[in-house]
Write an enzyme that holds these catalytic residues in place. Structure first.
Site, mmCIF file in Angstrom:
data_model
loop_
_atom_site.group_PDB
_atom_site.id
_atom_site.type_symbol
_atom_site.label_atom_id
_atom_site.label_comp_id
_atom_site.label_asym_id
_atom_site.label_seq_id
_atom_site.Cartn_x
_atom_site.Cartn_y
_atom_site.Cartn_z
ATOM 1 N N TYR A 77 0.671 -1.239 0.109
ATOM 2 C CA TYR A 77 0.078 -0.037 0.132
ATOM 3 C C TYR A 77 0.702 1.282 -0.113
ATOM 4 O O TYR A 77 0.313 2.502 0.216
ATOM 5 C CB TYR A 77 -0.789 0.057 1.147
ATOM 6 N N ASP A 82 11.297 -1.726 14.599
ATOM 7 C CA ASP A 82 11.539 -2.575 13.426
ATOM 8 C C ASP A 82 12.851 -2.270 12.788
ATOM 9 O O ASP A 82 12.918 -2.212 11.624
ATOM 10 C CB ASP A 82 10.618 -2.143 12.394
#
Length: 321
Positions: A55, A167
């Site tokens: 996306y 992350d």
């Protein structure tokens, strides 16, 4: 899924306006003028794509305002999950606005339209650490030490300001023109995580990549994200010097067993004892896992400084003379 009609100020990615264009009468044919895209009105001209996901797309752009190339992350509101748009994206923008460190990708601007969100940031022209590892197979300890220290200092800066990344991985460590580490992609980051009265807030959002995830994340228990960031840095250091990941993430059950055992090292390439010791101290159970101040003082990161026990020995020898 059809979206709302394009507004007059919502022309993006070269989409033409649905509004009538102005005409100039010169006695000959009337000429139409192309309406600027939203990015063009902000002084950005899009170039090639350098990354894409389900996306979001990242493109290089030329910026008149900043007089340089920038990277623009383009997020589709219609393709992105609802919780990402409502929770993670606003959090990411809020977090990166307040950060400024030489080893963090610099946030420049956020632009929102009916259809998309654009995050404009510094462009790191030499790709990612993962690209370099793949090209060189593994990184020598001299370069590895420099890059790992830059990573630790960047994460230390974030943690001191109550920001956890959640992350950290080789793909998110970008390289600027001088081959300096730039920690990027704060999509899972969270702010306001400073300890209160010595008590740290716990996270219950289990994000990041399996191969870089700490045992506590893999177990699915509430975790202290600062400690999990440190674990991920240990995985990065292992990947730097060995050119491979320490844990196999293809089988979750096996992965969970591996991360709870002492980390093992291959015979090749040859890596110094000091480096292996540091990796072991980082990839350790939560109770004994090192903290960032200890990592920054580690002998492997500071090869020209005598270890503390050596200093004590030297002092004892001098006192006996």
């Amino acid at each position: 899924m059809p979206g709302p009609d394009v507004k007059a100020n919502d022309n993006v990615l070269g989409e033409m306006s649905t509004e009538p264009t102005a005409t100039v009468h010169s006695g000959v044919e009337a000429k139409t003028e192309r309406k600027l895209t939203v990015l063009e009105t902000h002084g950005y001209v899009l170039g090639r794509t350098i990354g894409s996901g389900s996306y979001a797309t990242v493109k290089v752009a030329t910026s008149d305002r900043h007089n340089c190339q920038v990277a623009i992350k383009i997020i589709s509101k219609f393709q992105a999950p609802g919780d990402y748009l409502k929770k993670f994206l606003p959090r990411e923008i809020e977090v990166v606005k307040g950060l400024k460190h030489e080893n963090l990708i610099r946030f420049l601007q956020a632009i929102e339209t009916t259809h998309r969100v654009y995050i404009v940031m510094e462009y790191a022209e030499n790709g990612s650490l993962l690209d370099i590892i793949r090209k060189d197979q593994h990184i020598d300890e001299m370069r590895g030490r420099r890059w790992f220290k830059q990573l630790v200092e960047a994460v230390d800066y974030c943690h001191e300001r109550g920001v956890v990344h959640r992350d950290i991985k080789c793909e998110n460590l970008l390289m600027d023109h001088g081959l300096n580490i730039k920690l990027s992609d704060f999509g899972f980051a969270r702010g306001h995580m400073k300890p209160k009265n010595g008590v740290y807030s716990l996270s219950e959002t289990f994000c990041g990549s399996y191969a870089y995830a700490s045992p506590e994340i893999l177990k699915g228990v509430p975790y202290r994200p600062q400690d999990s960031d440190i674990w991920s840095m240990g995985v990065v250091l292992y990947a730097i010097v060995y050119g491979r990941l320490p844990f196999d993430d293809t089988n979750y059950t096996q992965l969970l067993k591996q991360v709870q055992n002492k980390v093992s090292f291959p015979r090749e390439p040859k890596v110094s004892t000091e480096c292996r010791k540091l990796i072991t101290k980082i990839l350790s159970p939560l109770k004994v896992r090192v903290k960032i101040p200890q990592i920054l003082e580690d002998p492997w990161l500071n090869p020209n400084q005598p270890a503390k026990d050596e200093e004590v020995d030297t002092a004892q020898v001098v006192s006996k003379k």
